[in-house]
Design an enzyme around this catalytic site. Structure first.
Site, short mmCIF file in Angstrom:
data_model
loop_
_atom_site.label_atom_id
_atom_site.label_comp_id
_atom_site.label_asym_id
_atom_site.label_seq_id
_atom_site.Cartn_x
_atom_site.Cartn_y
_atom_site.Cartn_z
N CYS A 1 -1.24 4.99 2.54
CA CYS A 1 -0.89 4.98 1.12
C CYS A 1 0.40 4.23 0.79
CB CYS A 1 -0.79 6.40 0.61
SG CYS A 1 -2.26 7.34 0.98
C1 UGA Z 1 1.49 10.17 0.57
C2 UGA Z 1 2.10 10.99 -0.58
O1 UGA Z 1 3.12 11.86 -0.09
C3 UGA Z 1 1.03 11.81 -1.30
O2 UGA Z 1 1.59 12.48 -2.43
C4 UGA Z 1 -0.08 10.86 -1.78
O3 UGA Z 1 -1.15 11.58 -2.38
C5 UGA Z 1 -0.64 10.11 -0.58
O4 UGA Z 1 0.43 9.36 0.06
C6 UGA Z 1 -1.71 9.16 -1.10
O5 UGA Z 1 -1.37 8.25 -1.87
O6 UGA Z 1 -2.88 9.42 -0.85
P1 UGA Z 1 0.74 10.71 3.08
O7 UGA Z 1 0.66 9.23 3.25
O8 UGA Z 1 -0.37 11.56 3.55
O9 UGA Z 1 1.00 11.09 1.54
O10 UGA Z 1 2.02 11.19 3.90
P2 UGA Z 1 3.55 11.54 3.62
O11 UGA Z 1 3.81 12.91 4.07
O12 UGA Z 1 3.95 11.20 2.25
O13 UGA Z 1 4.28 10.56 4.65
C7 UGA Z 1 4.16 9.15 4.56
C8 UGA Z 1 5.04 8.48 5.60
O14 UGA Z 1 6.42 8.66 5.28
C9 UGA Z 1 4.89 9.06 7.01
O15 UGA Z 1 4.91 7.99 7.94
C10 UGA Z 1 6.09 9.95 7.17
O16 UGA Z 1 6.49 10.13 8.51
C11 UGA Z 1 7.12 9.17 6.38
N1 UGA Z 1 8.26 10.01 5.91
C12 UGA Z 1 8.04 11.01 5.02
C13 UGA Z 1 9.54 9.73 6.35
O17 UGA Z 1 9.77 8.80 7.14
N2 UGA Z 1 10.58 10.49 5.88
C14 UGA Z 1 10.39 11.51 5.00
O18 UGA Z 1 11.37 12.17 4.62
C15 UGA Z 1 9.07 11.78 4.56
#
Ligand code: UGA
Length: 424
Positions: A266
């Site tokens: 995403c």
């Molecule tokens: C993300 C959004 O958080 C959701 O709200 C959205 O619905 C989804 O995309 C989508 O568009 O379908 P997702 O990709 O499943 O969700 O995962 P996240 O938990 O948001 O993490 C995304 C990336 O960011 C991961 O690689 C995670 O490790 C990284 N991340 C997250 C960080 O590096 N630091 C953080 O503090 C949080």
């Protein structure tokens, strides 16, 4: 009670299907992939997501079934949620191919359906798409008119992989985009048991809210990664800095974890698509470009630390974690993959372990040493890199081995003896 059809059984479609079925609606999930359809009908999740198996066991077949027959599903339901993928094309724009195909098919089916039907777009789409592609295509193929004969609503999803079922049942908000009061009333009723705010917008605004939500979260991550890179130069632990600023309620501690950058299906795709579209419309989105630039280079920060230790050629390097985050088997845009590629170019000797994603990664890199657990990776390697924050990695015995952590696994203590973090 309205009957529901869900087109697409990827992450979004699967969770929408079981979610709606759990709320008591009858759901038919549709996919062109017979294998996925068979799995669902046999209560086997086609994707890994916490809690999904239990829900399928409970809901199939009494409340939910799957089929490849879109016609039957649309004819027998009142509402169709469109949850097909909108993958990136090479330059960053989005491919609307699946959405166009499904809209054409639905149009042909609605031509012969006399009852009113509501189409809900859940796929992430560039503002204007629900109107210009979905509605226009259905009108053309069905010979019917929106909003008189069929309704349209844009209802973006905000589910996180790994916690998607909880996110479905406890959303912060529900966004319903439509200028069609009849369709809106039907969809509001589907969600009437939810206590969160429901924001009504136009179709275009709902589409934009989804992009901006992901772009903002991605910006927060690149921001804290940039701060983390600066902190590292000062020999300051950026985790404490994130904590210090996150306690300000205007900032909030969420999405302030620095590391090797964001991956997944995403954030990279959506920010790219927004940059591409904005540029096409004549605006240069400098901030969003920087978000992507910082993210692209972030896995290299870990490699810089590694290279300080001398030549990597022939060095036994252990890799713990392959998925883009814990709690999923998804490796799309995972920083672990770009790190492996770089290490292979340096001719390092890699030992690999991940609890969920080894079969997928074996297909991309068939000749690496895939080991049966994390402990073995530590034992067989000179240096260990942590690339996914799987909780089990906290409990391993690292002994004296040098551990370079790209994912902040030990942020609550119990740090290995010989340890270095990317930004802390
Ligand atoms: C993300 C959004 O958080 C959701 O709200 C959205 O619905 C989804 O995309 C989508 O568009 O379908 P997702 O990709 O499943 O969700 O995962 P996240 O938990 O948001 O993490 C995304 C990336 O960011 C991961 O690689 C995670 O490790 C990284 N991340 C997250 C960080 O590096 N630091 C953080 O503090 C949080």
């Amino acid at each position: 009670m309205a009957k529901i059809c869900v087109v697409g059984t990827g992450y979004v479609g699967m969770i929408q299907s079981v979610g709606m079925a759990k709320l008591g609606f009858n759901v038919i999930a549709v996919d062109i992939d017979e294998n996925k359809v068979d799995k669902i009908n046999n209560k086997i999740p086609p994707i890994y997501e916490k809690g999904l198996k239990k829900l399928l066991e409970k809901l199939v077949p009494s409340k939910m079934s799957a089929t490849t027959d879109l016609k039957k599903a649309v004819m027998e339901s009142d509402v169709t949620f469109v949850c097909v993928g909108t993958p990136s094309k090479k330059q960053g724009s989005m491919s609307m191919y699946q959405l166009e195909v499904v809209s054409k098919e639905i149009g042909k089916i609605l031509k012969n359906k006399n009852k009113y039907h509501v189409i809900v777009v859940k796929s992430t789409v560039i503002p204007g798409t629900s109107e210009n592609i979905v509605v226009k295509t259905i009108e053309k193929k069905s010979g019917k008119k929106c909003p008189k004969d069929f309704g349209i609503v844009m209802n973006p999803e905000f589910l996180k992989e790994g916690t998607a079922i909880d996110d479905f049942f406890e959303p912060d908000r529900i966004v319903l985009g439509s200028n069609d009061s009849k369709a809106l009333k039907i969809i509001k009723k589907l969600y009437s048991s939810f206590k969160c705010p429901v924001l009504e917008t136009s179709l275009k605004e709902a589409e934009m809210i989804k992009y901006v939500s992901n772009a903002f979260l991605a910006t927060k991550i690149s921001f804290i990664n940039e701060i983390g890179n600066i902190c590292k130069k000062f020999d300051i632990n950026s985790n404490l800095i994130a904590k210090g600023i996150g306690l300000d309620r205007r900032i909030s501690p969420k999405f302030l974890k620095s590391g090797i950058g964001f991956g997944g299906s995403c954030f990279p795709k959506d920010v790219n698509a927004l940059v591409y579209k904005a540029t096409e419309l004549g605006y240069n989105p400098r901030l969003l470009r920087s978000v992507l630039d910082v993210n692209r280079e972030q896995p290299l920060k870990l490699l810089e630390l590694l290279e300080k230790l001398g030549k990597l050629r022939g060095k036994k390097i252990g890799i713990l974690g392959l998925t883009f985050k814990s709690g999923t088997d998804d490796i799309r845009e995972s920083p672990a993959l770009s790190t492996i590629k770089e290490l292979l170019m340096e001719e390092a000797d890699l030992n690999i372990y991940d609890p969920k994603a080894m079969p997928q990664v074996k297909k991309i890199f068939p000749h690496l040493n895939y080991l049966k657990n994390g402990q073995q990776v530590i034992e067989d390697s000179e240096i260990v890199l942590i690339l996914t924050e799987w909780p089990e990695f906290k409990k391993l015995n690292y002994g004296d081995k040098l551990v370079i952590d790209g994912k902040n696994v030990f942020d609550n203590g119990n740090v290995p003896k010989n340890y270095e973090g990317v930004c802390w």
